[in-house]
Motif scaffolding. Structure first.
Motif, short mmCIF file in Angstrom:
data_model
loop_
_atom_site.label_atom_id
_atom_site.label_comp_id
_atom_site.label_asym_id
_atom_site.label_seq_id
_atom_site.Cartn_x
_atom_site.Cartn_y
_atom_site.Cartn_z
N HIS A 1 49.57 40.65 40.58
CA HIS A 1 50.16 40.15 41.62
C HIS A 1 49.87 41.12 42.80
O HIS A 1 50.55 41.39 43.70
N GLY B 1 46.40 41.11 43.56
CA GLY B 1 44.95 40.54 44.48
C GLY B 1 43.82 41.18 43.58
O GLY B 1 42.47 40.81 43.69
N SER C 1 41.82 38.08 41.71
CA SER C 1 41.16 37.69 42.95
C SER C 1 39.93 38.23 43.24
O SER C 1 38.80 37.72 43.68
N SER D 1 36.14 37.00 42.83
CA SER D 1 35.18 36.77 44.25
C SER D 1 33.90 37.59 43.97
O SER D 1 32.94 37.18 44.19
N GLY E 1 47.42 29.17 39.49
CA GLY E 1 47.77 29.36 40.92
C GLY E 1 46.69 30.29 41.79
O GLY E 1 46.43 29.78 42.88
N VAL E 2 46.09 31.18 41.36
CA VAL E 2 45.30 32.11 41.99
C VAL E 2 44.05 31.36 42.32
O VAL E 2 43.49 31.52 43.34
N TYR E 3 43.53 30.54 41.05
CA TYR E 3 42.14 30.00 41.32
C TYR E 3 42.16 28.94 42.45
O TYR E 3 41.29 28.70 43.20
N ARG E 4 43.49 28.30 42.10
CA ARG E 4 43.72 27.15 43.29
C ARG E 4 43.52 27.68 44.67
O ARG E 4 43.05 27.04 45.55
N ARG E 5 44.13 28.54 44.95
CA ARG E 5 44.50 29.34 46.27
C ARG E 5 42.92 29.61 46.60
O ARG E 5 42.75 29.79 47.84
N MET E 6 42.21 30.21 45.74
CA MET E 6 40.75 30.48 45.92
C MET E 6 39.64 29.12 46.27
O MET E 6 38.63 29.46 46.52
N GLY E 7 40.27 28.19 46.01
CA GLY E 7 39.44 26.92 46.37
C GLY E 7 38.84 26.21 45.03
O GLY E 7 38.39 25.04 45.21
N GLN F 1 38.99 23.60 41.98
CA GLN F 1 39.55 22.53 41.88
C GLN F 1 39.71 22.10 39.99
O GLN F 1 38.89 22.37 39.47
#
Length: 129
Positions: A75, A77, A80, A84, A108-114, A116
């Motif tokens: 939690h 980052g 992420s 990246s 959720g982390v990957y969804r926020r990164m875009g 699908q």
């Protein structure tokens, strides 16, 4: 070899592998035939290794694997940032598609990164003998 051992040590604890397997896992990683097609990442916090990721260049796709963060550092980052970095390594090789499999914790982390969701599957565990 030291950096590979460090990388394996970090992801082994996140995946729950027994510590006595460390040397065997390092040897398996060192012997991978696809080594020219992958890039390993180690995330650090205050100089200490706390996370991992791997980008595998295969079939024109940047496959993102072994994304882990030590429990005490979640939690913040780190996962992420490692994801990246792995995607950037794929782009630097000319890859335009990235793929990964997400745990419930990471979805959720990957969804926020875009990312699908394309499909999902279930893992089953055999009962103990």
């Amino acid at each position: 070899m030291d950096s590979l051992t460090e990388w394996v040590r970090v992801y082994s604890s996140s995946f729950g592998f027994a510590s006595h397997l460390l040397d065997s896992i390092v040897q398996c990683e060192a012997a991978r035939p696809d080594t020219p097609d992958l890039v390993r990442f180690t995330g650090r916090f205050q100089g200490q290794p706390v996370g991992t990721a791997l980008m595998l260049d295969a079939h024109g796709v940047a496959g993102i694997y072994v994304v882990t963060t030590a429990e005490a550092h979640r939690h913040q980052g780190i996962g992420s940032a490692l994801t990246s970095a792995a995607l950037r390594a794929g782009r630097e090789r000319g890859l335009r598609t990235g793929t990964l499999q997400a745990s419930n914790q990471g979805a959720g982390v990957y969804r926020r990164m875009g990312f699908q969701m394309i499909d999902q599957y279930e893992l089953f565990q055999l009962p103990p003998l």
